[in-house]
Design a protein around this motif. Structure first.
Motif, PDB file in Angstrom:
ATOM      1  N   ILE A   1       0.858  -1.181   0.000  1.00  0.00           N
ATOM      2  CA  ILE A   1       0.000   0.000   0.000  1.00  0.00           C
ATOM      3  C   ILE A   1       0.897   1.234   0.000  1.00  0.00           C
ATOM      4  O   ILE A   1       1.718   1.414   0.901  1.00  0.00           O
ATOM      5  CB  ILE A   1      -0.912   0.017   1.238  1.00  0.00           C
ATOM      6  N   LEU A   2       0.747   2.056  -1.041  1.00  0.00           N
ATOM      7  CA  LEU A   2       1.457   3.326  -1.117  1.00  0.00           C
ATOM      8  C   LEU A   2       0.466   4.414  -0.743  1.00  0.00           C
ATOM      9  O   LEU A   2      -0.505   4.661  -1.463  1.00  0.00           O
ATOM     10  CB  LEU A   2       1.990   3.579  -2.532  1.00  0.00           C
ATOM     11  N   SER A   3       0.683   5.043   0.392  1.00  0.00           N
ATOM     12  CA  SER A   3      -0.231   6.069   0.894  1.00  0.00           C
ATOM     13  C   SER A   3       0.418   7.440   0.717  1.00  0.00           C
ATOM     14  O   SER A   3       1.398   7.763   1.386  1.00  0.00           O
ATOM     15  CB  SER A   3      -0.543   5.797   2.366  1.00  0.00           C
ATOM     16  N   LEU A   4      -0.158   8.218  -0.200  1.00  0.00           N
ATOM     17  CA  LEU A   4       0.341   9.556  -0.507  1.00  0.00           C
ATOM     18  C   LEU A   4      -0.759  10.567  -0.190  1.00  0.00           C
ATOM     19  O   LEU A   4      -1.918  10.193  -0.026  1.00  0.00           O
ATOM     20  CB  LEU A   4       0.737   9.617  -1.986  1.00  0.00           C
ATOM     21  N   PRO A   5      -0.435  11.863  -0.106  1.00  0.00           N
ATOM     22  CA  PRO A   5      -1.445  12.848   0.311  1.00  0.00           C
ATOM     23  C   PRO A   5      -2.718  12.864  -0.546  1.00  0.00           C
ATOM     24  O   PRO A   5      -3.811  13.005  -0.014  1.00  0.00           O
ATOM     25  CB  PRO A   5      -0.707  14.187   0.212  1.00  0.00           C
ATOM     26  N   GLU A   6      -2.601  12.704  -1.843  1.00  0.00           N
ATOM     27  CA  GLU A   6      -3.770  12.814  -2.723  1.00  0.00           C
ATOM     28  C   GLU A   6      -4.355  11.478  -3.153  1.00  0.00           C
ATOM     29  O   GLU A   6      -5.428  11.440  -3.762  1.00  0.00           O
ATOM     30  CB  GLU A   6      -3.405  13.629  -3.973  1.00  0.00           C
ATOM     31  N   ARG A   7      -3.662  10.375  -2.879  1.00  0.00           N
ATOM     32  CA  ARG A   7      -4.150   9.067  -3.312  1.00  0.00           C
ATOM     33  C   ARG A   7      -3.476   7.953  -2.529  1.00  0.00           C
ATOM     34  O   ARG A   7      -2.398   8.130  -1.975  1.00  0.00           O
ATOM     35  CB  ARG A   7      -3.928   8.867  -4.804  1.00  0.00           C
ATOM     36  N   THR A   8      -4.137   6.809  -2.509  1.00  0.00           N
ATOM     37  CA  THR A   8      -3.577   5.597  -1.940  1.00  0.00           C
ATOM     38  C   THR A   8      -3.694   4.518  -3.012  1.00  0.00           C
ATOM     39  O   THR A   8      -4.773   4.317  -3.578  1.00  0.00           O
ATOM     40  CB  THR A   8      -4.336   5.169  -0.669  1.00  0.00           C
ATOM     41  N   VAL A   9      -2.572   3.863  -3.307  1.00  0.00           N
ATOM     42  CA  VAL A   9      -2.532   2.873  -4.377  1.00  0.00           C
ATOM     43  C   VAL A   9      -2.184   1.518  -3.775  1.00  0.00           C
ATOM     44  O   VAL A   9      -1.239   1.409  -2.987  1.00  0.00           O
ATOM     45  CB  VAL A   9      -1.503   3.258  -5.466  1.00  0.00           C
ATOM     46  N   TYR A  10      -2.962   0.513  -4.153  1.00  0.00           N
ATOM     47  CA  TYR A  10      -2.784  -0.848  -3.649  1.00  0.00           C
ATOM     48  C   TYR A  10      -2.198  -1.727  -4.738  1.00  0.00           C
ATOM     49  O   TYR A  10      -2.690  -1.738  -5.873  1.00  0.00           O
ATOM     50  CB  TYR A  10      -4.138  -1.425  -3.211  1.00  0.00           C
ATOM     51  N   PHE A  11      -1.160  -2.481  -4.380  1.00  0.00           N
ATOM     52  CA  PHE A  11      -0.543  -3.439  -5.287  1.00  0.00           C
ATOM     53  C   PHE A  11      -0.602  -4.815  -4.639  1.00  0.00           C
ATOM     54  O   PHE A  11      -0.706  -4.942  -3.428  1.00  0.00           O
ATOM     55  CB  PHE A  11       0.932  -3.076  -5.537  1.00  0.00           C
ATOM     56  N   ARG A  12      -0.486  -5.845  -5.456  1.00  0.00           N
ATOM     57  CA  ARG A  12      -0.447  -7.215  -4.946  1.00  0.00           C
ATOM     58  C   ARG A  12       0.678  -7.974  -5.623  1.00  0.00           C
ATOM     59  O   ARG A  12       1.130  -7.622  -6.707  1.00  0.00           O
ATOM     60  CB  ARG A  12      -1.787  -7.910  -5.151  1.00  0.00           C
ATOM     61  N   ALA A  13       1.130  -9.049  -4.954  1.00  0.00           N
ATOM     62  CA  ALA A  13       2.155  -9.924  -5.505  1.00  0.00           C
ATOM     63  C   ALA A  13       1.856 -11.350  -5.062  1.00  0.00           C
ATOM     64  O   ALA A  13       1.326 -11.591  -3.968  1.00  0.00           O
ATOM     65  CB  ALA A  13       3.543  -9.504  -5.031  1.00  0.00           C
ATOM     66  N   ASP A  14       2.214 -12.284  -5.909  1.00  0.00           N
ATOM     67  CA  ASP A  14       1.978 -13.702  -5.643  1.00  0.00           C
ATOM     68  C   ASP A  14       2.832 -14.177  -4.476  1.00  0.00           C
ATOM     69  O   ASP A  14       3.996 -13.797  -4.356  1.00  0.00           O
ATOM     70  CB  ASP A  14       2.307 -14.483  -6.919  1.00  0.00           C
ATOM     71  N   MET A  15       2.275 -15.022  -3.631  1.00  0.00           N
ATOM     72  CA  MET A  15       3.008 -15.577  -2.493  1.00  0.00           C
ATOM     73  C   MET A  15       4.107 -16.536  -2.935  1.00  0.00           C
ATOM     74  O   MET A  15       5.045 -16.782  -2.197  1.00  0.00           O
ATOM     75  CB  MET A  15       2.068 -16.311  -1.538  1.00  0.00           C
TER      76      MET A  15
END
Length: 133
Positions: A117-131
């Motif tokens: 989770i990248l939490s920035l002032p104007e947006r939050t972006v969620y990424f995923r990766a395989d285990m």
């Protein structure tokens, strides 16, 4: 409290604290092929972003969209066992968090994936990766 418990209780607490401080070796920002999951703006509304990938290595972070445009930044880990990072991405500062998301389907089957989770002032972006990485 008897003498035996005065010794055993602190040893038990130390053992529990040491065990709680350990993290899964995969819980790092590096070493994963992060793919875009979703994003929200600062008001919590969904953002319609193009397909993104994220790569992190040696303190450098790059977010790339499907057209090949990139945003570059840096990150620093709070401490060696921490999953929280200070983040700067194209002059915006924020935080990054690595975790594991677990799912259970209707049949009761469980699955997991790494989450960034990248939490920035104007947006939050969620990424995923395989285990399995």
């Amino acid at each position: 409290m008897t003498g035996k418990y005065k010794i055993l209780l602190p040893l038990l607490l130390i053992f529990l604290l040491v065990g709680c401080g350990k993290t899964d070796d995969g819980l790092t920002i590096e070493g994963h092929d992060w793919t875009y999951a979703n994003a929200i703006d600062s008001a919590g509304q969904p953002l319609d972003l193009s397909v993104l990938t994220c790569a992190a290595q040696d303190g450098s972070l790059t977010v790339t969209d499907s057209d090949g445009s990139t945003q570059s930044g840096t990150y620093t880990q709070h401490d060696a066992n921490d999953v929280l990072y200070d983040l700067t991405l194209d002059s915006e500062t924020g935080t990054a968090l690595v975790g594991v998301t677990e799912y259970t389907d209707a049949a009761g089957e469980k699955s997991s994936e790494y989450t960034l989770i990248l939490s920035l002032p104007e947006r939050t972006v969620y990424f995923r990766a395989d285990m399995a990485q």
